[in-house]
Design a protein around this motif. Structure first.
Motif, PDB file in Angstrom:
ATOM      1  N   PRO A   1       0.088  24.923  32.270  1.00 42.53           N
ATOM      2  CA  PRO A   1       1.111  24.718  33.306  1.00 42.53           C
ATOM      3  C   PRO A   1       1.723  23.315  33.302  1.00 42.53           C
ATOM      4  O   PRO A   1       2.947  23.174  33.464  1.00 42.53           O
ATOM      5  CB  PRO A   1       0.358  24.994  34.612  1.00 42.53           C
ATOM      6  CG  PRO A   1      -0.738  25.926  34.210  1.00 42.53           C
ATOM      7  CD  PRO A   1      -1.169  25.464  32.853  1.00 42.53           C
ATOM      8  N   LYS A   2       0.909  22.294  33.099  1.00 41.27           N
ATOM      9  CA  LYS A   2       1.484  20.945  33.140  1.00 41.27           C
ATOM     10  C   LYS A   2       2.222  20.583  31.859  1.00 41.27           C
ATOM     11  O   LYS A   2       3.065  19.673  31.848  1.00 41.27           O
ATOM     12  CB  LYS A   2       0.406  19.904  33.440  1.00 41.27           C
ATOM     13  CG  LYS A   2      -0.758  19.831  32.511  1.00 41.27           C
ATOM     14  CD  LYS A   2      -1.699  18.696  32.941  1.00 41.27           C
ATOM     15  CE  LYS A   2      -2.996  18.672  32.135  1.00 41.27           C
ATOM     16  NZ  LYS A   2      -3.916  19.719  32.613  1.00 41.27           N
TER      17      LYS A   2
ATOM     18  N   PRO B   1       1.088  36.441  36.161  1.00 40.25           N
ATOM     19  CA  PRO B   1       1.285  37.892  36.296  1.00 40.25           C
ATOM     20  C   PRO B   1       2.475  38.207  37.200  1.00 40.25           C
ATOM     21  O   PRO B   1       2.673  37.561  38.236  1.00 40.25           O
ATOM     22  CB  PRO B   1      -0.035  38.365  36.927  1.00 40.25           C
ATOM     23  CG  PRO B   1      -1.038  37.334  36.538  1.00 40.25           C
ATOM     24  CD  PRO B   1      -0.283  36.034  36.525  1.00 40.25           C
ATOM     25  N   HIS B   2       3.276  39.170  36.765  1.00 33.92           N
ATOM     26  CA  HIS B   2       4.429  39.622  37.546  1.00 33.92           C
ATOM     27  C   HIS B   2       5.396  38.479  37.858  1.00 33.92           C
ATOM     28  O   HIS B   2       6.081  38.501  38.889  1.00 33.92           O
ATOM     29  CB  HIS B   2       3.986  40.286  38.855  1.00 33.92           C
ATOM     30  CG  HIS B   2       3.040  41.418  38.653  1.00 33.92           C
ATOM     31  ND1 HIS B   2       2.450  42.089  39.714  1.00 33.92           N
ATOM     32  CD2 HIS B   2       2.529  42.008  37.532  1.00 33.92           C
ATOM     33  CE1 HIS B   2       1.646  43.025  39.254  1.00 33.92           C
ATOM     34  NE2 HIS B   2       1.687  42.990  37.915  1.00 33.92           N
ATOM     35  N   ALA B   3       5.439  37.478  36.967  1.00 39.96           N
ATOM     36  CA  ALA B   3       6.306  36.305  37.163  1.00 39.96           C
ATOM     37  C   ALA B   3       6.041  35.620  38.494  1.00 39.96           C
ATOM     38  O   ALA B   3       6.943  35.048  39.117  1.00 39.96           O
ATOM     39  CB  ALA B   3       7.782  36.697  37.036  1.00 39.96           C
TER      40      ALA B   3
ATOM     41  N   PHE C   1       1.197  34.694  43.132  1.00 46.18           N
ATOM     42  CA  PHE C   1       0.349  34.369  41.982  1.00 46.18           C
ATOM     43  C   PHE C   1       0.767  33.066  41.310  1.00 46.18           C
ATOM     44  O   PHE C   1       0.582  32.884  40.114  1.00 46.18           O
ATOM     45  CB  PHE C   1       0.400  35.503  40.944  1.00 46.18           C
ATOM     46  CG  PHE C   1       0.014  36.843  41.486  1.00 46.18           C
ATOM     47  CD1 PHE C   1      -1.027  36.985  42.401  1.00 46.18           C
ATOM     48  CD2 PHE C   1       0.699  37.976  41.092  1.00 46.18           C
ATOM     49  CE1 PHE C   1      -1.378  38.214  42.911  1.00 46.18           C
ATOM     50  CE2 PHE C   1       0.352  39.222  41.588  1.00 46.18           C
ATOM     51  CZ  PHE C   1      -0.689  39.342  42.502  1.00 46.18           C
ATOM     52  N   GLY C   2       1.332  32.159  42.054  1.00 41.76           N
ATOM     53  CA  GLY C   2       1.749  30.875  41.503  1.00 41.76           C
ATOM     54  C   GLY C   2       3.256  30.725  41.497  1.00 41.76           C
ATOM     55  O   GLY C   2       4.006  31.700  41.490  1.00 41.76           O
ATOM     56  N   ARG C   3       3.722  29.466  41.472  1.00 39.24           N
ATOM     57  CA  ARG C   3       5.149  29.195  41.613  1.00 39.24           C
ATOM     58  C   ARG C   3       5.795  28.629  40.341  1.00 39.24           C
ATOM     59  O   ARG C   3       6.980  28.289  40.357  1.00 39.24           O
ATOM     60  CB  ARG C   3       5.388  28.235  42.782  1.00 39.24           C
ATOM     61  CG  ARG C   3       4.984  28.832  44.142  1.00 39.24           C
ATOM     62  CD  ARG C   3       5.665  28.065  45.267  1.00 39.24           C
ATOM     63  NE  ARG C   3       7.113  28.039  45.133  1.00 39.24           N
ATOM     64  CZ  ARG C   3       7.933  29.006  45.571  1.00 39.24           C
ATOM     65  NH1 ARG C   3       7.437  30.089  46.180  1.00 39.24           N
ATOM     66  NH2 ARG C   3       9.246  28.894  45.409  1.00 39.24           N
TER      67      ARG C   3
ATOM     68  N   ILE D   1       8.878  30.501  39.237  1.00 43.56           N
ATOM     69  CA  ILE D   1       9.955  30.414  40.224  1.00 43.56           C
ATOM     70  C   ILE D   1      10.569  29.014  40.248  1.00 43.56           C
ATOM     71  O   ILE D   1      11.799  28.860  40.251  1.00 43.56           O
ATOM     72  CB  ILE D   1       9.411  30.768  41.624  1.00 43.56           C
ATOM     73  CG1 ILE D   1       8.859  32.198  41.632  1.00 43.56           C
ATOM     74  CG2 ILE D   1      10.484  30.576  42.694  1.00 43.56           C
ATOM     75  CD1 ILE D   1       8.009  32.518  42.834  1.00 43.56           C
ATOM     76  N   ASP D   2       9.710  28.008  40.241  1.00 39.72           N
ATOM     77  CA  ASP D   2      10.192  26.634  40.413  1.00 39.72           C
ATOM     78  C   ASP D   2      10.590  25.947  39.111  1.00 39.72           C
ATOM     79  O   ASP D   2      11.438  25.044  39.127  1.00 39.72           O
ATOM     80  CB  ASP D   2       9.108  25.786  41.094  1.00 39.72           C
ATOM     81  CG  ASP D   2       8.781  26.270  42.503  1.00 39.72           C
ATOM     82  OD1 ASP D   2       9.639  26.952  43.101  1.00 39.72           O
ATOM     83  OD2 ASP D   2       7.672  25.982  42.985  1.00 39.72           O
ATOM     84  N   ILE D   3       9.987  26.332  37.985  1.00 43.93           N
ATOM     85  CA  ILE D   3      10.240  25.662  36.713  1.00 43.93           C
ATOM     86  C   ILE D   3      11.116  26.504  35.783  1.00 43.93           C
ATOM     87  O   ILE D   3      12.189  26.071  35.351  1.00 43.93           O
ATOM     88  CB  ILE D   3       8.911  25.319  35.991  1.00 43.93           C
ATOM     89  CG1 ILE D   3       7.993  24.499  36.910  1.00 43.93           C
ATOM     90  CG2 ILE D   3       9.204  24.582  34.691  1.00 43.93           C
ATOM     91  CD1 ILE D   3       8.547  23.165  37.327  1.00 43.93           C
ATOM     92  N   THR D   4      10.670  27.719  35.477  1.00 48.93           N
ATOM     93  CA  THR D   4      11.376  28.525  34.476  1.00 48.93           C
ATOM     94  C   THR D   4      12.700  29.087  34.987  1.00 48.93           C
ATOM     95  O   THR D   4      13.723  29.014  34.282  1.00 48.93           O
ATOM     96  CB  THR D   4      10.480  29.676  33.995  1.00 48.93           C
ATOM     97  OG1 THR D   4       9.253  29.144  33.504  1.00 48.93           O
ATOM     98  CG2 THR D   4      11.164  30.477  32.902  1.00 48.93           C
TER      99      THR D   4
END
Length: 339
Positions: A173-174, A209-211, A217-219, A222-225
């Motif tokens: 992620p980082k 999972p599931h974008a 399940f995480g951002r 949404i926030d980066i890609t």
């Protein structure tokens, strides 16, 4: 005549065998006179492999003789400081693998060869030999002075680039920053155009999972890609995503995309290798592997096999050169496009 160097990788693996088999196959081709194939590695290992398996071994030359060398030749690395045992990890095997790559890079940067193709090395041996690279991709970036190259795997029309490769999953992620994603998109787009795919369709696989499922399940997606994708779409590029990882490769296989950008090593490698391996159902073993590893963003042309050193079958005469032959074909095509 254009010269393509083939580095033997770890001499204890299947590199020497598949290199000699590929040379035997390709020098018999009708267009062999247009390409010189230069094997770079331990000449003693190649000679012993050829003798054991009944394969022809090209003549040994020195670097000064390259311009007048025949269509297949061996440029030797330094003699091993200690015997290398087939199928065994060793520091000397790692040193030999590194030296072959370094020699090929030097020749490519000086313009004496047109491209390089690499047979597999063993990362443990490489580290034992004092060269602490995660793999070929990172080594080549360092040797050519490139900050951030990109690995792209290709199997027929199945092409997958990677945002991250040889790192722990917890670090992905980082490392998958907006800037890095943009770099991968740009290089992948350019590579597809070079392959005569105009206005390519590129999907970016989701990290979670599931974008991210709306942030449950995480951002990261949404926030980066997602903003990166929106920027490219505003420019008129056909960039899609983030597409959930459990469906993106099915859509690639169906021809809905020209390439997929994977977030991490296994996300991209597993589908390519699943399609590329040919399995013998009777024995439960793989008999052949199709696929090519292309490094994007280097100042030189580099392709590679899409498999490892296969120490378990090294020296037995059963290794198939299919992936190496494909990698050489990719390098040849890149040279024609470059011309």
């Amino acid at each position: 005549m254009k010269t393509i160097a083939i580095t033997l990788g770890d001499p204890a693996g299947i590199g020497p065998e598949i290199a000699l088999k590929a040379i035997q196959s390709l020098t018999a081709a009708s267009d062999a006179a247009h390409t010189r194939l230069l094997l770079i590695g331990d000449a003693g290992t190649l000679t012993a492999t050829g003798s054991k398996l009944g394969l022809p071994v090209p003549p040994v030359i020195q670097a000064d003789d390259l311009d007048t060398a025949p269509s297949a030749a061996i440029l030797p690395t330094s003699r091993p400081a200690e015997p290398i045992e087939t199928g065994r990890v060793s520091a000397e095997g790692g040193r030999q693998a590194f030296e072959a790559v370094r020699m090929a890079v030097d020749l490519a940067l000086s313009g004496r060869i047109g491209a390089m193709v690499t047979a597999p090395l063993n990362k443990e041996a490489l580290h034992l030999g004092g060269h602490h690279y995660p793999g070929h991709t990172e080594m080549l970036a360092d040797l050519t002075g490139v900050r951030d190259s990109v690995m792209m795997l290709a199997h027929q029309n199945f092409r997958v680039s990677h945002v991250t490769t040889h790192c722990a999953l917890e670090d992905v992620p980082k490392k998958a920053t907006a800037a890095r994603i943009r770099r991968v998109v740009d290089l992948t787009h350019a590579a597809l155009v070079a392959l005569s795919i105009n206005d390519p369709r590129i999907a970016i696989a989701a990290l979670n999972p599931h974008a991210g499922e709306g942030g449950i399940f995480g951002r990261h997606d949404i926030d980066i890609t997602a903003p990166v994708v929106a920027d490219y779409q505003a420019k008129g590029w056909r960039i899609l995503g983030p597409v959930p990882g459990d469906t993106v490769f099915v859509k690639l296989r169906a021809g809905q995309y020209d390439a997929v950008i994977a977030m991490y090593h296994d996300q991209g490698h597993i589908p390519v290798k699943l399609l590329g391996f040919v399995i013998d159902a009777a024995t439960g073993t793989w008999t052949e592997l199709s696929g090519v590893n292309v490094t994007l963003g280097l100042p030189i042309i580099r392709t590679s096999v899409d498999h490892g050193t296969a120490f378990d079958i090294a020296g037995r005469g059963v290794a198939q050169p299919s992936s190496l032959i494909e990698a050489i074909a990719y390098a040849q095509y890149a040279l024609t496009r470059q011309a």
